[in-house]
Design a protein around this motif. Sequence first.
Motif, short mmCIF file in Angstrom:
data_model
loop_
_atom_site.label_atom_id
_atom_site.label_comp_id
_atom_site.label_asym_id
_atom_site.label_seq_id
_atom_site.Cartn_x
_atom_site.Cartn_y
_atom_site.Cartn_z
N GLU B 114 -81.88 4.61 3.93
CA GLU B 114 -81.04 5.14 5.01
C GLU B 114 -80.13 4.07 5.60
OE1 GLU B 114 -83.87 6.72 7.76
OE2 GLU B 114 -84.50 8.34 6.40
N GLY B 115 -80.26 2.84 5.11
CA GLY B 115 -79.38 1.77 5.54
C GLY B 115 -79.83 1.04 6.81
N LYS B 116 -81.09 1.30 7.21
CA LYS B 116 -81.62 0.60 8.39
C LYS B 116 -81.79 -0.89 8.09
CE LYS B 116 -82.97 4.06 11.34
NZ LYS B 116 -82.24 5.16 10.67
N PRO B 117 -81.49 -1.78 9.08
CA PRO B 117 -81.69 -3.21 8.85
C PRO B 117 -83.17 -3.54 8.61
CG PRO B 117 -81.19 -2.78 11.15
CD PRO B 117 -80.96 -1.50 10.42
N GLU B 118 -83.38 -4.55 7.76
CA GLU B 118 -84.72 -4.88 7.29
C GLU B 118 -85.72 -5.13 8.42
OE1 GLU B 118 -86.33 -7.92 3.93
OE2 GLU B 118 -84.24 -7.23 3.72
N HIS B 119 -85.26 -5.79 9.51
CA HIS B 119 -86.20 -6.21 10.55
C HIS B 119 -86.73 -5.03 11.38
CE1 HIS B 119 -82.34 -6.13 12.67
NE2 HIS B 119 -83.03 -5.95 13.78
N VAL B 120 -86.07 -3.87 11.33
CA VAL B 120 -86.61 -2.72 12.08
C VAL B 120 -87.45 -1.81 11.19
CG1 VAL B 120 -84.76 -2.74 13.79
CG2 VAL B 120 -84.57 -1.25 11.77
N VAL B 121 -87.28 -1.99 9.84
CA VAL B 121 -87.98 -1.10 8.90
C VAL B 121 -89.48 -1.12 9.15
CG1 VAL B 121 -88.60 -0.77 6.46
CG2 VAL B 121 -86.21 -1.13 7.10
N GLU B 122 -90.06 -2.34 9.27
CA GLU B 122 -91.51 -2.46 9.41
C GLU B 122 -92.04 -1.71 10.63
OE1 GLU B 122 -94.95 -5.89 9.40
OE2 GLU B 122 -92.89 -6.47 8.90
N LYS B 123 -91.31 -1.88 11.75
CA LYS B 123 -91.72 -1.23 12.99
C LYS B 123 -91.69 0.29 12.85
CE LYS B 123 -91.54 -2.45 17.77
NZ LYS B 123 -92.07 -3.79 18.05
N ILE B 124 -90.62 0.79 12.25
CA ILE B 124 -90.50 2.24 12.04
C ILE B 124 -91.62 2.73 11.13
CG2 ILE B 124 -89.02 4.10 11.16
CD1 ILE B 124 -86.59 2.37 11.84
N VAL B 125 -91.89 1.96 10.06
CA VAL B 125 -92.92 2.35 9.10
C VAL B 125 -94.28 2.44 9.78
CG1 VAL B 125 -94.25 1.57 7.08
CG2 VAL B 125 -91.74 1.58 7.01
N GLU B 126 -94.61 1.45 10.62
CA GLU B 126 -95.91 1.48 11.33
C GLU B 126 -96.07 2.78 12.12
OE1 GLU B 126 -98.60 -0.34 11.14
OE2 GLU B 126 -97.61 -1.56 9.62
N GLY B 127 -95.02 3.14 12.85
CA GLY B 127 -95.05 4.37 13.64
C GLY B 127 -95.20 5.60 12.76
N GLN B 128 -94.46 5.59 11.64
CA GLN B 128 -94.50 6.76 10.75
C GLN B 128 -95.85 6.89 10.05
OE1 GLN B 128 -91.15 7.16 8.16
NE2 GLN B 128 -89.81 7.76 9.84
N VAL B 129 -96.47 5.75 9.72
CA VAL B 129 -97.78 5.80 9.06
C VAL B 129 -98.83 6.39 10.02
CG1 VAL B 129 -99.71 4.37 8.21
CG2 VAL B 129 -97.41 4.02 7.31
N ALA B 130 -98.78 5.96 11.28
CA ALA B 130 -99.71 6.50 12.29
C ALA B 130 -99.52 8.01 12.42
CB ALA B 130 -99.48 5.81 13.62
N LYS B 131 -98.25 8.45 12.45
CA LYS B 131 -97.93 9.87 12.56
C LYS B 131 -98.41 10.63 11.33
CE LYS B 131 -93.78 12.70 13.35
NZ LYS B 131 -93.27 12.99 11.99
N TRP B 132 -98.20 10.04 10.16
CA TRP B 132 -98.59 10.65 8.88
C TRP B 132 -100.11 10.83 8.83
CZ3 TRP B 132 -101.21 7.34 5.25
CH2 TRP B 132 -101.48 7.93 4.02
N LYS B 133 -100.86 9.81 9.27
CA LYS B 133 -102.33 9.91 9.28
C LYS B 133 -102.79 11.08 10.14
CE LYS B 133 -103.99 5.21 8.36
NZ LYS B 133 -104.70 4.08 8.97
#
Lengths: 197, 197
Positions: B114-133
């Motif tokens: 989606e073109g998001k800068p690398e340094h925010v990807v991890e933070k977004i992923v953490e949130g999405q993984v919690a939501k996915w669980k």
Amino acid sequence: MDCKKALAEGDGDVDKAIEYLRKKGLSAAAKKAGRIASEGIVDSYIHSGGKIGVLVEVNSETDFVARNADFKQFVHDVAMHIAATGPTYVSRDEVPADVVAKEKEILSAQIAEEGKPEHVVEKIVEGQVAKWKKEICLLDQLFVKDDKKTIDQVRTELVAKIGENVTIRRYVRWELGEGLEKRKYDIAADVQALLEQ
Amino acid sequence: MDCKKALAEGDGDVDKAIEYLRKKGLSAAAKKAGRIASEGIVDSYIHSGGKIGVLVEVNSETDFVARNADFKQFVHDVAMHIAATGPTYVSRDEVPADVVAKEKEILSAQIAEEGKPEHVVEKIVEGQVAKWKKEICLLDQLFVKDDKKTIDQVRTELVAKIGENVTIRRYVRWELGEGLEKRKYDIAADVQALLEQ
């Protein structure tokens, strides 16, 4: 175009291609690519107020047959039969080779224990293994509602009647509380209690 | 005495001891040694005339509670809920580490795409993984009959009401025809068909 690219990216490996499609956010296509067509019904049977539960899937070739009353009755009878007899496999082909080997070993020891001479043990074991396989395989079991026929004979009669193939695909049968993980020392304690009776 | 001998023969290994008892023809004792006590019920839910089937086991501490109407209603509601939502696990603890790692990898790639800068990807992923669980775990899902509460909240309310612990132990959920083994080239053909649309 995405699918072609997906397959190329995954070197022709379909799982990898689906993963690639998901990464690209094209999960709708990924889902469609993995979709499988099959007819029939999933049915259940709960015995004695929830002490035993069975889930069974029986496949037919068309949805038309899946709505046929004879087909539905057969599936429900099979679920009830499984609750009553607790088979281990659907058919003889499914019994793993190592399970057969272990059973042979146990039966051999049992028969030797009875003091039978060694040269007859093998013959007796062969016969008992064949009998054992028939006992644990659903298709070979005698139908609880009519013990003149095996489940497979009842199935064959249904196929002849409705003119379409019918397959008992899978089942689960749970007894309440079975298989709960017990630590070894709990079981050792049970054995100890048996000793003291 | 047979049990003591069985444990000695099996060097204290209970599985081996049970095998020894069976070889000696003492299968009644072997069965008793392996028996496990547990209360509750096994219940089922069949959706849309057999397209989806669910089998669920819910444990209580006593058989008295297993016959309680509120308990039975809860179990049936849970079976119906599972049919509707199709969770992957009962609780968050059950999600295997490698499954989490793979999901993180896919989500990271998706967000990077989606073109998001690398340094925010991890933070977004953490949130999405919690939501996915929370989405894939039964206890965390919002109850389909009352979406103000999670399944675990409904369970906790029941525990408070009946004064006994209640555990959703296991379930299976089958969709008709799913998971039928398809050879790779069949799926490749589906992908090909998608290309030609």
